[in-house]
Design a protein around this motif. Structure first.
Motif, PDB file in Angstrom:
ATOM      1  N   GLU A  36       1.266   9.184  -5.714  1.00  0.00           N
ATOM      2  CA  GLU A  36       1.056  10.555  -6.181  1.00  0.00           C
ATOM      3  C   GLU A  36       0.846  11.528  -5.021  1.00  0.00           C
ATOM      4  OE1 GLU A  36      -1.840  10.790  -9.316  1.00  0.00           O
ATOM      5  OE2 GLU A  36      -1.198   8.877 -10.144  1.00  0.00           O
ATOM      6  N   ASP A  37       1.092  11.088  -3.809  1.00  0.00           N
ATOM      7  CA  ASP A  37       0.900  11.909  -2.621  1.00  0.00           C
ATOM      8  C   ASP A  37       2.037  12.917  -2.511  1.00  0.00           C
ATOM      9  OD1 ASP A  37       0.241  12.993  -0.195  1.00  0.00           O
ATOM     10  OD2 ASP A  37       0.492  11.145   0.946  1.00  0.00           O
ATOM     11  N   THR A  38       1.697  14.178  -2.350  1.00  0.00           N
ATOM     12  CA  THR A  38       2.710  15.221  -2.216  1.00  0.00           C
ATOM     13  C   THR A  38       2.749  15.789  -0.799  1.00  0.00           C
ATOM     14  OG1 THR A  38       1.116  16.886  -2.966  1.00  0.00           O
ATOM     15  CG2 THR A  38       2.548  15.868  -4.648  1.00  0.00           C
ATOM     16  N   THR A  39       2.106  15.112   0.142  1.00  0.00           N
ATOM     17  CA  THR A  39       2.092  15.566   1.527  1.00  0.00           C
ATOM     18  C   THR A  39       3.506  15.530   2.110  1.00  0.00           C
ATOM     19  OG1 THR A  39      -0.124  14.644   1.811  1.00  0.00           O
ATOM     20  CG2 THR A  39       1.095  15.152   3.819  1.00  0.00           C
ATOM     21  N   ASP A  40       3.837  16.560   2.874  1.00  0.00           N
ATOM     22  CA  ASP A  40       5.127  16.600   3.568  1.00  0.00           C
ATOM     23  C   ASP A  40       4.953  15.928   4.928  1.00  0.00           C
ATOM     24  OD1 ASP A  40       7.541  17.126   4.748  1.00  0.00           O
ATOM     25  OD2 ASP A  40       7.244  19.295   4.881  1.00  0.00           O
ATOM     26  N   TYR A  41       5.489  14.714   5.069  1.00  0.00           N
ATOM     27  CA  TYR A  41       5.380  13.951   6.313  1.00  0.00           C
ATOM     28  C   TYR A  41       6.576  14.165   7.236  1.00  0.00           C
ATOM     29  CZ  TYR A  41       1.606  11.382   4.027  1.00  0.00           C
ATOM     30  OH  TYR A  41       0.440  11.051   3.405  1.00  0.00           O
ATOM     31  N   THR A  76      10.969   1.485   9.601  1.00  0.00           N
ATOM     32  CA  THR A  76      11.997   2.401   9.118  1.00  0.00           C
ATOM     33  C   THR A  76      11.895   2.570   7.608  1.00  0.00           C
ATOM     34  OG1 THR A  76      13.447   1.748  10.927  1.00  0.00           O
ATOM     35  CG2 THR A  76      14.491   2.832   9.047  1.00  0.00           C
ATOM     36  N   LEU A  77      11.663   1.468   6.897  1.00  0.00           N
ATOM     37  CA  LEU A  77      11.525   1.534   5.442  1.00  0.00           C
ATOM     38  C   LEU A  77      10.292   2.339   5.033  1.00  0.00           C
ATOM     39  CD1 LEU A  77      12.522  -2.124   4.534  1.00  0.00           C
ATOM     40  CD2 LEU A  77      13.905  -0.057   4.296  1.00  0.00           C
ATOM     41  N   VAL A  78       9.185   2.152   5.765  1.00  0.00           N
ATOM     42  CA  VAL A  78       7.967   2.931   5.485  1.00  0.00           C
ATOM     43  C   VAL A  78       8.258   4.417   5.687  1.00  0.00           C
ATOM     44  CG1 VAL A  78       5.613   3.446   6.300  1.00  0.00           C
ATOM     45  CG2 VAL A  78       6.335   1.063   5.990  1.00  0.00           C
ATOM     46  N   ALA A  79       8.921   4.738   6.802  1.00  0.00           N
ATOM     47  CA  ALA A  79       9.245   6.142   7.094  1.00  0.00           C
ATOM     48  C   ALA A  79      10.148   6.748   6.022  1.00  0.00           C
ATOM     49  CB  ALA A  79       9.895   6.250   8.465  1.00  0.00           C
ATOM     50  N   GLU A  80      11.136   5.992   5.584  1.00  0.00           N
ATOM     51  CA  GLU A  80      12.025   6.496   4.537  1.00  0.00           C
ATOM     52  C   GLU A  80      11.278   6.697   3.219  1.00  0.00           C
ATOM     53  OE1 GLU A  80      15.356   3.845   4.261  1.00  0.00           O
ATOM     54  OE2 GLU A  80      16.228   4.564   6.138  1.00  0.00           O
ATOM     55  N   THR A  81      10.401   5.757   2.895  1.00  0.00           N
ATOM     56  CA  THR A  81       9.636   5.844   1.649  1.00  0.00           C
ATOM     57  C   THR A  81       8.733   7.073   1.639  1.00  0.00           C
ATOM     58  OG1 THR A  81       9.648   3.441   1.413  1.00  0.00           O
ATOM     59  CG2 THR A  81       7.974   4.633   0.167  1.00  0.00           C
ATOM     60  N   LEU A  82       8.101   7.356   2.777  1.00  0.00           N
ATOM     61  CA  LEU A  82       7.154   8.471   2.847  1.00  0.00           C
ATOM     62  C   LEU A  82       7.787   9.778   3.323  1.00  0.00           C
ATOM     63  CD1 LEU A  82       4.075   6.621   4.406  1.00  0.00           C
ATOM     64  CD2 LEU A  82       4.539   7.115   1.998  1.00  0.00           C
ATOM     65  N   GLY A  83       9.020   9.719   3.768  1.00  0.00           N
ATOM     66  CA  GLY A  83       9.674  10.919   4.273  1.00  0.00           C
ATOM     67  C   GLY A  83       9.182  11.316   5.654  1.00  0.00           C
ATOM     68  N   CYS A  97       0.781  -1.240   0.000  1.00  0.00           N
ATOM     69  CA  CYS A  97       0.000   0.000   0.000  1.00  0.00           C
ATOM     70  C   CYS A  97       0.809   1.285   0.000  1.00  0.00           C
ATOM     71  CB  CYS A  97      -0.990   0.008   1.160  1.00  0.00           C
ATOM     72  SG  CYS A  97      -2.416  -1.038   0.834  1.00  0.00           S
ATOM     73  N   PRO A  98       1.904   1.406   0.763  1.00  0.00           N
ATOM     74  CA  PRO A  98       2.614   2.690   0.720  1.00  0.00           C
ATOM     75  C   PRO A  98       2.991   3.101  -0.699  1.00  0.00           C
ATOM     76  CG  PRO A  98       3.432   1.394   2.536  1.00  0.00           C
ATOM     77  CD  PRO A  98       2.479   0.506   1.750  1.00  0.00           C
ATOM     78  N   THR A  99       3.425   2.149  -1.499  1.00  0.00           N
ATOM     79  CA  THR A  99       3.800   2.462  -2.876  1.00  0.00           C
ATOM     80  C   THR A  99       2.577   2.807  -3.706  1.00  0.00           C
ATOM     81  OG1 THR A  99       5.646   0.947  -2.680  1.00  0.00           O
ATOM     82  CG2 THR A  99       5.015   1.591  -4.895  1.00  0.00           C
TER      83      THR A  99
END
Length: 159
Positions: free
Chosen positions: A30-35, A70-77, A23-25
């Protein structure tokens, strides 16, 4: 009967986890949210904690450099990751395992994004499933109810 139902639920949980792992991918492509200012809290067992090892052969395993939170956080920033997982944790109260429901209830830090991945150790320890009316942490249903109610009440804006 309860064992058969639990096996079906466990199988469905595995399928859902596999789908959600993509799902994260898919969802955020197309999500441009700044996390970067968000805090991601991950509750779970050894999978969330990041233990890797061959337990069947008796090897204790080691902690991966980058567990999936950690991988999810890196992927989404995502700016901050708080990994509250514990190897061997269960939803329910169990004599020899960490009760993650109690750990969830005690957590009082920031949380903008929350994930909970548990159940494998409950199955292995043959913890009681309970039913949809269970409301204590001696059954899986009751523990999930307690944790979900606590998280949605304490962190109403988290997702």
């Amino acid at each position: 009967m309860e064992s058969k139902l639990f096996k079906k639920l466990f199988s469905m949980l595995i399928v859902v986890a596999m789908v959600l792992s993509m799902c994260p991918t898919m969802v955020f492509a197309e999500d441009t949210t700044d996390y970067s200012g968000y805090t991601y809290v991950a509750f779970g067992d050894s999978i969330t904690y990041g233990i890797d090892g061959d337990y069947a052969s008796g090897e204790e395993g080691y902690r991966m450099e980058k567990p999936y939170p950690t991988l999810v956080a890196e992927t989404l920033g995502i700016g901050t990751v708080v990994n509250q997982a514990k190897s061997g944790a269960t939803w329910t109260q169990h004599a020899t395992r960490t009760n993650m429901t109690e750990r969830i209830m005690r957590y009082n830090g920031d949380a903008d994004i929350i994930s909970v991945m548990l159940g494998v150790n409950d199955y292995a320890a043959k913890c009681a499933l309970g039913d949809m009316n269970s409301r204590d942490n001696t059954t899986i249903y009751g523990s999930i109810h307690m944790a979900a109610k606590h998280l949605t009440t304490t962190y109403p804006d988290a997702f």
